[in-house]
Design a protein around this motif. Structure first.
Motif, mmCIF file in Angstrom:
data_model
loop_
_atom_site.group_PDB
_atom_site.id
_atom_site.type_symbol
_atom_site.label_atom_id
_atom_site.label_comp_id
_atom_site.label_asym_id
_atom_site.label_seq_id
_atom_site.Cartn_x
_atom_site.Cartn_y
_atom_site.Cartn_z
ATOM 1 N N ALA A 253 5.316 3.284 3.371
ATOM 2 C CA ALA A 253 5.308 3.625 5.160
ATOM 3 C C ALA A 253 3.436 4.244 5.008
ATOM 4 O O ALA A 253 3.357 4.458 4.289
ATOM 5 C CB ALA A 253 6.288 4.745 5.242
ATOM 6 N N ASN A 254 2.658 3.865 6.594
ATOM 7 C CA ASN A 254 1.838 4.912 6.493
ATOM 8 C C ASN A 254 1.857 6.206 6.997
ATOM 9 O O ASN A 254 2.877 6.362 7.982
ATOM 10 C CB ASN A 254 1.051 3.706 7.380
ATOM 11 C CG ASN A 254 0.567 1.983 6.834
ATOM 12 O OD1 ASN A 254 -0.369 1.831 6.640
ATOM 13 N ND2 ASN A 254 2.084 1.316 7.441
ATOM 14 N N THR A 255 0.859 7.303 6.421
ATOM 15 C CA THR A 255 1.223 8.186 7.180
ATOM 16 C C THR A 255 -0.216 8.653 7.164
ATOM 17 O O THR A 255 -1.019 7.787 7.448
ATOM 18 C CB THR A 255 1.609 9.153 6.330
ATOM 19 O OG1 THR A 255 0.494 8.634 4.668
ATOM 20 C CG2 THR A 255 3.178 8.967 5.455
ATOM 21 N N ARG A 256 -0.047 10.012 7.908
ATOM 22 C CA ARG A 256 -1.654 10.407 7.932
ATOM 23 C C ARG A 256 -1.863 11.308 7.196
ATOM 24 O O ARG A 256 -2.333 12.620 7.982
ATOM 25 C CB ARG A 256 -1.170 10.730 9.931
ATOM 26 C CG ARG A 256 -0.417 10.601 10.753
ATOM 27 C CD ARG A 256 -1.148 10.554 12.019
ATOM 28 N NE ARG A 256 -1.191 9.134 13.150
ATOM 29 C CZ ARG A 256 -1.895 8.750 12.927
ATOM 30 N NH1 ARG A 256 -3.296 8.536 13.426
ATOM 31 N NH2 ARG A 256 -1.718 7.600 14.212
ATOM 32 N N GLU A 257 -1.767 11.318 6.247
ATOM 33 C CA GLU A 257 -2.298 11.914 4.810
ATOM 34 C C GLU A 257 -3.686 12.452 5.349
ATOM 35 O O GLU A 257 -4.014 11.002 5.708
ATOM 36 C CB GLU A 257 -2.003 11.431 3.559
ATOM 37 C CG GLU A 257 -0.133 11.394 3.443
ATOM 38 C CD GLU A 257 -0.302 10.569 2.374
ATOM 39 O OE1 GLU A 257 -1.051 10.430 1.601
ATOM 40 O OE2 GLU A 257 0.903 10.436 1.896
ATOM 41 N N GLU A 258 -4.217 13.384 4.873
ATOM 42 C CA GLU A 258 -5.335 12.801 3.927
ATOM 43 C C GLU A 258 -6.101 12.216 3.656
ATOM 44 O O GLU A 258 -5.609 12.167 2.005
ATOM 45 C CB GLU A 258 -6.410 15.054 3.832
ATOM 46 C CG GLU A 258 -7.370 15.040 4.502
ATOM 47 C CD GLU A 258 -7.869 16.626 4.159
ATOM 48 O OE1 GLU A 258 -9.165 16.246 3.111
ATOM 49 O OE2 GLU A 258 -7.498 16.810 5.084
ATOM 50 N N LYS A 259 -7.279 11.611 4.243
ATOM 51 C CA LYS A 259 -7.989 10.840 3.127
ATOM 52 C C LYS A 259 -9.054 10.578 2.166
ATOM 53 O O LYS A 259 -9.195 12.107 2.637
ATOM 54 C CB LYS A 259 -8.865 9.429 4.182
ATOM 55 C CG LYS A 259 -7.859 8.583 5.247
ATOM 56 C CD LYS A 259 -8.556 8.035 6.369
ATOM 57 C CE LYS A 259 -8.062 7.792 6.589
ATOM 58 N NZ LYS A 259 -8.411 7.179 8.058
ATOM 59 N N PRO A 260 -8.844 10.571 1.219
ATOM 60 C CA PRO A 260 -9.850 10.943 -0.531
ATOM 61 C C PRO A 260 -11.415 10.436 0.096
ATOM 62 O O PRO A 260 -11.829 9.406 0.690
ATOM 63 C CB PRO A 260 -9.213 10.693 -1.610
ATOM 64 C CG PRO A 260 -8.601 8.916 -1.057
ATOM 65 C CD PRO A 260 -8.526 9.130 0.244
#
Length: 190
Positions: A99-106
């Motif tokens: 799944a694609n999430t809206r995690e903070e991108k590095p």
């Protein structure tokens, strides 16, 4: 004479570093095509073509290139590279059934962003190439599953479009792509 030796040494070192860098990331040239046509090999070839175009659109970009945008409403080239990276994550996640999430991108430097984009595309293409049934590779956002078809007209086509924009914008800044690149054959003239 000492200056000439120093200049040659610096040139050779830079060339070796560039070659080492090119060996670490895929798509200097498009990989050999498959002998058979399947949904997986065709989809993989499409991603390989994107990888090749992105590789050369972003090869040796300067800070001036990365900051360029044609008007105030447009993205900079650097922001466009970030967007293509995000699209590559969507394509890769679908092949990983993730799944694609809206995690903070590095936070990544331009080189890290470029390299990871190329690695994402290569991994996705390799998975597709080995698959007989690509319908199982859905784009997943939360509980919503979107068929693989949307990968083709969505993130893959969008990333190809934006790679062309980068190639055009860098020409505007006076840093055109390598003229030895042959997009039709996916090779670089020696």
């Amino acid at each position: 004479m000492k200056q000439l030796t120093l200049i040659l040494t610096l040139f050779m070192t830079t060339t070796m570093i560039t070659q080492e860098s090119n060996e670490k990331v895929p798509y200097y040239e498009v990989p050999e095509y498959s002998e058979t046509y399947t949904a997986g090999t065709v989809a993989a070839r499409l991603v390989d073509g994107l990888g090749f175009r992105f590789y050369w659109a972003t090869e040796e970009l300067t800070e001036k290139d990365l900051e360029y945008k044609p008007n105030e409403e447009a993205r900079t080239v650097g922001e466009t590279v970030q967007h293509i990276y995000d699209l590559s994550v969507i394509v890769l996640n679908s092949t990983l059934n993730k799944a694609n999430t809206r995690e903070e991108k590095p936070e990544m430097s331009f080189d890290e962003l470029r390299n990871q984009t190329l690695l994402n595309l290569k991994q996705a293409a390799d998975i597709l190439r080995g698959s007989e049934d690509i319908s199982k590779f859905k784009i997943v956002f939360g509980a919503k599953e979107i068929p693989f078809w949307n990968n083709i007209n969505g993130p893959i086509a969008d990333a190809i479009w934006h790679s062309g924009q980068i190639a055009s914008f860098r020409r505007t800044t006076g840093n055109a792509i390598n003229p030895k690149v042959n997009h039709f054959s996916g090779t670089v003239k020696k």
